[in-house]
Design a protein around this motif. Structure first.
Motif, short mmCIF file in Angstrom:
data_model
loop_
_atom_site.label_atom_id
_atom_site.label_comp_id
_atom_site.label_asym_id
_atom_site.label_seq_id
_atom_site.Cartn_x
_atom_site.Cartn_y
_atom_site.Cartn_z
N THR A 126 0.82 -1.22 0.00
CA THR A 126 0.00 0.00 0.00
C THR A 126 0.85 1.27 0.00
O THR A 126 0.37 2.33 -0.40
N ILE A 127 2.12 1.18 0.41
CA ILE A 127 2.97 2.37 0.47
C ILE A 127 3.29 2.89 -0.93
O ILE A 127 3.02 4.05 -1.24
N PRO A 128 3.86 2.06 -1.84
CA PRO A 128 4.07 2.58 -3.20
C PRO A 128 2.77 2.88 -3.92
O PRO A 128 2.72 3.80 -4.75
N LEU A 129 1.72 2.13 -3.63
CA LEU A 129 0.43 2.41 -4.26
C LEU A 129 -0.09 3.78 -3.85
O LEU A 129 -0.57 4.56 -4.68
N PHE A 130 0.01 4.07 -2.56
CA PHE A 130 -0.41 5.38 -2.05
C PHE A 130 0.40 6.50 -2.69
O PHE A 130 -0.14 7.52 -3.13
N SER A 131 1.72 6.31 -2.76
CA SER A 131 2.59 7.31 -3.35
C SER A 131 2.22 7.58 -4.81
O SER A 131 2.13 8.73 -5.25
N ALA A 132 2.01 6.50 -5.56
CA ALA A 132 1.67 6.65 -6.98
C ALA A 132 0.33 7.35 -7.18
O ALA A 132 0.18 8.22 -8.05
N LEU A 133 -0.65 7.01 -6.36
CA LEU A 133 -1.98 7.61 -6.50
C LEU A 133 -1.98 9.10 -6.12
O LEU A 133 -2.70 9.89 -6.74
N VAL A 134 -1.19 9.47 -5.13
CA VAL A 134 -1.09 10.88 -4.76
C VAL A 134 -0.49 11.68 -5.93
O VAL A 134 -0.97 12.76 -6.27
N TRP A 135 0.57 11.13 -6.53
CA TRP A 135 1.20 11.80 -7.67
C TRP A 135 0.23 11.93 -8.85
O TRP A 135 0.13 12.98 -9.48
N LEU A 136 -0.49 10.86 -9.13
CA LEU A 136 -1.45 10.89 -10.24
C LEU A 136 -2.57 11.89 -9.97
O LEU A 136 -2.98 12.63 -10.87
N ALA A 137 -3.05 11.91 -8.73
CA ALA A 137 -4.12 12.85 -8.38
C ALA A 137 -3.65 14.29 -8.54
O ALA A 137 -4.41 15.16 -9.00
N MET A 138 -2.40 14.57 -8.18
CA MET A 138 -1.87 15.93 -8.33
C MET A 138 -1.79 16.33 -9.81
O MET A 138 -2.20 17.43 -10.19
N LEU A 139 -1.29 15.43 -10.65
CA LEU A 139 -1.19 15.74 -12.07
C LEU A 139 -2.56 15.98 -12.69
O LEU A 139 -2.75 16.93 -13.47
N ILE A 140 -3.51 15.14 -12.35
CA ILE A 140 -4.86 15.29 -12.91
C ILE A 140 -5.49 16.59 -12.42
O ILE A 140 -6.14 17.31 -13.19
N ALA A 141 -5.29 16.91 -11.14
CA ALA A 141 -5.86 18.15 -10.60
C ALA A 141 -5.28 19.38 -11.29
O ALA A 141 -6.00 20.33 -11.63
N MET A 142 -3.96 19.37 -11.52
CA MET A 142 -3.32 20.52 -12.16
C MET A 142 -3.72 20.65 -13.62
O MET A 142 -4.02 21.74 -14.11
N LEU A 143 -3.75 19.53 -14.33
CA LEU A 143 -4.13 19.56 -15.74
C LEU A 143 -5.60 19.95 -15.91
O LEU A 143 -5.95 20.74 -16.80
N THR A 144 -6.45 19.41 -15.05
CA THR A 144 -7.88 19.74 -15.10
C THR A 144 -8.12 21.21 -14.78
O THR A 144 -8.96 21.87 -15.42
N THR A 145 -7.41 21.72 -13.80
CA THR A 145 -7.57 23.14 -13.42
C THR A 145 -7.18 24.05 -14.58
O THR A 145 -7.90 25.01 -14.90
N TRP A 146 -6.06 23.75 -15.22
CA TRP A 146 -5.60 24.60 -16.34
C TRP A 146 -6.59 24.57 -17.51
O TRP A 146 -6.92 25.60 -18.08
N SER A 173 -9.82 23.63 -17.41
CA SER A 173 -11.15 24.15 -17.04
C SER A 173 -11.17 25.68 -16.95
O SER A 173 -12.25 26.29 -17.08
N GLN A 174 -10.01 26.29 -16.77
CA GLN A 174 -9.93 27.75 -16.73
C GLN A 174 -9.78 28.36 -18.13
O GLN A 174 -9.56 29.57 -18.26
N GLY A 175 -9.89 27.51 -19.15
CA GLY A 175 -9.79 28.01 -20.51
C GLY A 175 -8.37 28.07 -21.04
O GLY A 175 -8.08 28.83 -21.97
N ARG A 176 -7.48 27.25 -20.47
CA ARG A 176 -6.08 27.20 -20.89
C ARG A 176 -5.44 28.60 -20.90
O ARG A 176 -4.97 29.08 -21.93
#
Length: 307
Positions: free
Chosen positions: A8-28, A30-33
């Motif tokens: 669960t430790i590497p899984l948790f680490s990977a999911l946190v990183w993926l969630a951050m990337l998706i949040a940043m890409l989605t934010t950019w 959704s704001q109209g690039r």
């Protein structure tokens, strides 16, 4: 419990990183690039660092830190599991050296990511680029040494196919990331910022799969935690408490013929000791004990727990 397992430790680490990337890409998007002030005038696609230098900087710092700290814990845990024998143990001092170097470079890479998220591209562009190189270089070198260790382990433990799979996954990461990092540097120098931005996002998503690959490394340790059978546990308990069910202690309960060599059908508990549960052994002496005492009928033995 599953959430306390090693994997669960590497899984948790990977999911946190993926969630951050998706949040940043989605934010950019959704704001109209939007075109951020840290971007070149000809640039249309934002770097991760461009998004992280704006309103999402706290998220960028926090989730980057959580990702690399938990990932480095996975490196340390892997070393400890090999030392204690829960994973295939190292067979030479060189394997331990490779493992130690992989941890050192992983810590360097983690420091690079944390510092590049703090020193953003808008206010500290030069430092940001230096720490970006430290981040990528640190984890690539870490992967090189852990591949070296796994290659040597795979020679001694050919029956452990997980070592072979993990080796090829991590070697693929090294080759792909090095190629993409070179391409990123070339496009940066040629001021092809849109292509460079795409390459940076690609490198980040591939890093997610590299972190996730440590999931399979810990699977043998997870299986070893539960390898003891239920029957073995009951036998151990029997040895400690003196309470058995026939399989753990053959002198406790016996459901069948006598164990002392006699063929007397009157013996129902396996002992020719004069107790026959009320069946007369000698005229006038029930139970054959010379005192006329009739042993009470014992209840039927419990069904066996060995199933």
């Amino acid at each position: 419990m599953w959430f306390l397992s090693y994997w669960t430790i590497p899984l948790f680490s990977a999911l946190v990183w993926l969630a951050m990337l998706i949040a940043m890409l989605t934010t950019w998007t959704s704001q109209g690039r939007p075109h951020y002030s840290s971007m070149d005038p000809s640039q249309r696609i934002a770097y991760i660092s461009d998004v992280g230098a704006q309103g999402l900087k706290p998220l960028f710092i926090a989730m980057s830190t959580v990702t690399v700290v938990s990932f480095d814990i996975a490196f340390l845990l892997e070393r400890w599991l090999r030392h204690t024998g829960k994973l295939a143990p190292n067979t030479s001092i060189w394997q331990k050296i490779y493992s130690g170097l992989s941890i050192v470079f992983a810590i360097a890479g983690a420091a690079g990511l944390i510092l590049l998220s703090i020193f953003d591209a808008l206010r500290h562009n030069r430092l940001h680029n230096i720490f970006l190189a430290v981040f990528i270089g640190g984890y690539v070198l870490s992967a090189v040494f852990i591949c070296w260790e796994y290659q040597r382990l795979g020679i001694h433990f050919r029956e452990h196919s997980v070592l072979r799979y993990s080796f090829w996954i991590k070697l693929s990461f090294i080759l792909i990331e090095v190629a993409l990092a070179i391409a990123f540097g070339v496009t940066q120098r040629q001021k092809l910022y849109n292509a460079a931005a795409v390459l940076e996002w690609t490198v980040a998503f591939i890093y997610f799969f590299y972190v996730l690959s440590f999931f399979i490394d810990f699977m043998p340790a997870v299986r070893s935690k539960g390898r003891q059978s239920r029957t073995t546990e009951m036998d151990m308990a029997t040895a400690e408490t003196g309470m058995g069910d026939g399989a753990a202690d053959d002198q406790r309960y016996f459901r069948g013929a006598a164990t002392n060599g006699t063929t007397n059908d009157a013996s129902t508990n396996g002992y020719d000791n004069g107790y026959t549960n009320g069946i007369e052994m000698h005229p006038g002496y029930p139970n054959g004990n010379g005192a006329g005492y009739v042993k009470p009928v014992e209840p039927a033995p419990l069904p066996s727990r060995n199933f």
